[in-house]
Design a protein around this motif. Structure first.
Motif, short mmCIF file in Angstrom:
data_model
loop_
_atom_site.label_atom_id
_atom_site.label_comp_id
_atom_site.label_asym_id
_atom_site.label_seq_id
_atom_site.Cartn_x
_atom_site.Cartn_y
_atom_site.Cartn_z
N THR A 147 0.18 -115.74 89.12
CA THR A 147 1.25 -115.95 88.43
C THR A 147 1.25 -116.04 87.01
OG1 THR A 147 2.14 -117.07 90.45
CG2 THR A 147 3.38 -117.70 88.36
N ALA A 148 0.25 -116.79 86.47
CA ALA A 148 -0.32 -117.07 85.14
C ALA A 148 -0.38 -115.49 84.40
CB ALA A 148 -1.42 -117.92 84.88
N ARG A 149 -1.22 -114.77 85.24
CA ARG A 149 -1.59 -113.42 84.54
C ARG A 149 -0.20 -112.86 84.53
NH1 ARG A 149 -3.82 -108.46 86.01
NH2 ARG A 149 -3.30 -108.55 87.98
N THR A 150 0.68 -112.67 85.34
CA THR A 150 1.96 -111.91 85.51
C THR A 150 2.45 -112.43 83.98
OG1 THR A 150 1.76 -111.59 87.79
CG2 THR A 150 3.93 -111.05 86.54
N THR A 151 2.76 -113.94 84.09
CA THR A 151 3.44 -114.40 82.97
C THR A 151 3.01 -113.84 81.40
OG1 THR A 151 3.86 -116.32 84.01
CG2 THR A 151 4.34 -116.48 81.90
N LEU A 152 1.68 -113.60 81.25
CA LEU A 152 0.98 -113.22 80.21
C LEU A 152 1.47 -111.85 80.02
CD1 LEU A 152 -0.71 -113.51 77.49
CD2 LEU A 152 -2.79 -113.04 79.12
N LEU A 153 1.52 -110.94 80.92
CA LEU A 153 1.69 -109.55 80.84
C LEU A 153 3.33 -109.41 80.59
CD1 LEU A 153 -0.14 -108.00 83.87
CD2 LEU A 153 -0.79 -107.93 81.47
N GLN A 154 4.14 -110.13 81.10
CA GLN A 154 5.69 -110.13 80.73
C GLN A 154 5.82 -110.60 79.12
OE1 GLN A 154 7.37 -112.77 83.69
NE2 GLN A 154 7.58 -110.98 85.28
N GLU A 158 7.45 -108.22 76.47
CA GLU A 158 8.54 -108.67 75.50
C GLU A 158 8.28 -108.45 74.04
OE1 GLU A 158 9.56 -112.48 76.64
OE2 GLU A 158 10.13 -112.05 78.55
N VAL A 159 7.33 -108.38 73.72
CA VAL A 159 6.93 -107.99 72.22
C VAL A 159 7.08 -106.81 72.08
CG1 VAL A 159 4.89 -108.00 70.60
CG2 VAL A 159 5.25 -110.31 72.09
N GLU A 160 6.59 -105.88 72.87
CA GLU A 160 6.74 -104.61 72.59
C GLU A 160 8.05 -104.00 72.71
OE1 GLU A 160 4.14 -102.61 71.98
OE2 GLU A 160 2.86 -104.33 71.91
N SER A 161 8.78 -104.72 73.55
CA SER A 161 10.26 -104.27 73.77
C SER A 161 11.04 -104.64 72.54
CB SER A 161 10.78 -105.13 75.01
OG SER A 161 12.33 -104.80 75.24
N ALA A 162 10.70 -105.78 72.15
CA ALA A 162 11.18 -106.13 70.76
C ALA A 162 10.94 -105.41 69.47
CB ALA A 162 10.73 -107.90 70.37
N LYS A 163 9.69 -104.83 69.48
CA LYS A 163 9.11 -103.89 68.44
C LYS A 163 10.17 -102.63 68.55
CE LYS A 163 4.61 -105.88 67.68
NZ LYS A 163 3.28 -105.30 67.78
#
Length: 403
Positions: A147-154, A158-163
């Protein structure tokens, strides 16, 4: 009875007198006609000589822009500024319209803030993943680690989506400035300052046309195309690979630029039996404008033969080229030619003529076939005018009467 006989006798005598008068009156006229028939009418002639002449044809055409672009907005908004002069010349990259950009600037700033927000969550997610990675097997389950690894990937996603959102917002902001896609001449504007425009609307704001160089679309008959191919295969026309085009403007003047073949449509029109030849002409002074009707003289190569000036020729009922010559006994001789090719202001003929034959070029209205004539040497000037052979072209030029 006696009175009746006297009446008949008187009628016979009167008839005889009238017949004698008629015979006497007709004799001088006949003698005069015979005298006139013996007089030779003076006609202007040129002596023909076999040589190599250019094979040419004149084609009708219409001028077309090299490039045309209808300018439309790619974003919606109010026109704040129109930066060009209607009908003027513009360069590639020149500002044409400025659409109100305040909403798009705000969208860019909002996208930048979204990137900052997304990037702030990445370090926390990375720390959380490292902690669970150390505790796996000694207090943390495998599920908590995943779950922690998935949270980091998300968070990174979100950073790439914002860019990406920032790039889109920046593109929209850039599109509030409508610029010229190429050099050319711009039409009048269909919208004014304060008008609202929509992205990709059907109505163009204005139109830009590139006029240098410019296309000339020429129309040629399929019959001439086949005849040209036959002549090339037979070797009658040489050098046809270097086809030269010269333009004649609407006022009859020759354009001072030479064109080159760009392309031709390979399909013959079913309705007109013609095909299109497109020629590219330099147009630095904007002399030729789109829509102009023009004529083009096309040099297709060279052919050996005799050049008969068009002013001295005509066509018979069967469409054959005809011309008047002075025969060996000094009389008018009409010759017909089955085949002829255009060559500038002349018709090029290869058969039925020999060197030294005298072609009649002036006085054609007053002569008929078989009539005796008196040849007067003449020559044809460069502009197609008949002049005496012993005088320069600038002398007492005399155009032949229309046939």
């Amino acid at each position: 009875m006696i009175r009746r006989a006297l009446f008949i006798s008187s009628a016979l005598v009167a008839g005889a007198l009238l017949g004698a008068c008629s015979d006497n009156a007709s004799k001088p006229a006949s003698n005069a006609g015979a005298g006139a028939a013996q007089q030779a009418a003076p006609v202007g002639v040129v002596a023909l000589k076999k040589a190599s002449f250019p094979v040419t044809t004149i084609l009708p055409g219409r001028a077309e822009s090299f490039q045309t672009a209808d300018i439309r907005p790619q974003v919606s908004g109010i026109i704040r500024e129109i930066a060009f002069r209607e009908g003027g010349e513009i360069k590639k990259g020149d500002l044409l319209y400025q659409i109100e950009d305040a909403p798009y600037i705000a969208a860019v700033e909002q996208a930048k803030a979204a990137i900052s927000k997304a990037e702030a969550s990445v370090p926390s997610a990375e720390s959380n993943l490292e902690r669970y990675q150390r505790l796996v097997g000694s207090g943390a389950t495998q599920i908590e680690y995943e779950t922690a690894r998935t949270t980091l990937l998300q968070a990174k996603a979100e950073v790439e989506s914002a860019k990406a959102a920032l790039s889109a917002a920046q593109i929209d902001l850039d599109h509030t400035k409508i610029v010229a896609p190429f050099d050319g001449v711009i039409d009048q504007t269909a919208y004014n300052v304060g008008n609202v425009v929509s992205a990709n609307q059907s109505t163009a704001l204005t139109t830009i046309r590139q006029l240098d160089p410019i296309y000339i679309s020429l129309t040629e008959s399929s019959t001439n195309l086949l005849r040209l191919r036959d002549a090339m295969e037979a070797g009658d026309i040489k050098g046809a690979e270097n086809v030269a085009f010269h333009l004649i403007l609407e006022d009859g003047k020759e354009y001072n630029q030479q064109g080159k073949l760009d392309m031709s449509k390979q399909v013959v029109s079913e309705t007109t039996g013609t095909f299109i030849i497109r020629v590219l002409f330099p147009n630095p002074d904007r002399v030729v404008l789109p829509g102009m009707y023009v004529r083009a003289t096309v040099e297709l190569g060279a052919e050996t033969g005799y050049a008969l000036p068009q002013l001295a020729t005509s066509r018979d009922a069967n469409g054959r080229l005809t011309a008047q010559f002075v025969s060996a006994d000094g009389k008018v001789e009409t010759r017909a030619f089955e085949n002829s090719s255009p060559s500038n202001n002349s018709w090029l003929v290869t058969e039925g003529i020999k060197d030294g034959d005298q072609l009649i070029v002036s006085g054609l209205q007053s002569i008929t076939s078989g009539m005796p004539v008196k040849p007067v040497p003449m020559k044809i000037s460069d502009n197609g005018v008949v002049v005496p052979a012993e005088q320069p072209a600038a002398g007492d030029a005399q155009k032949p009467a229309a046939k």
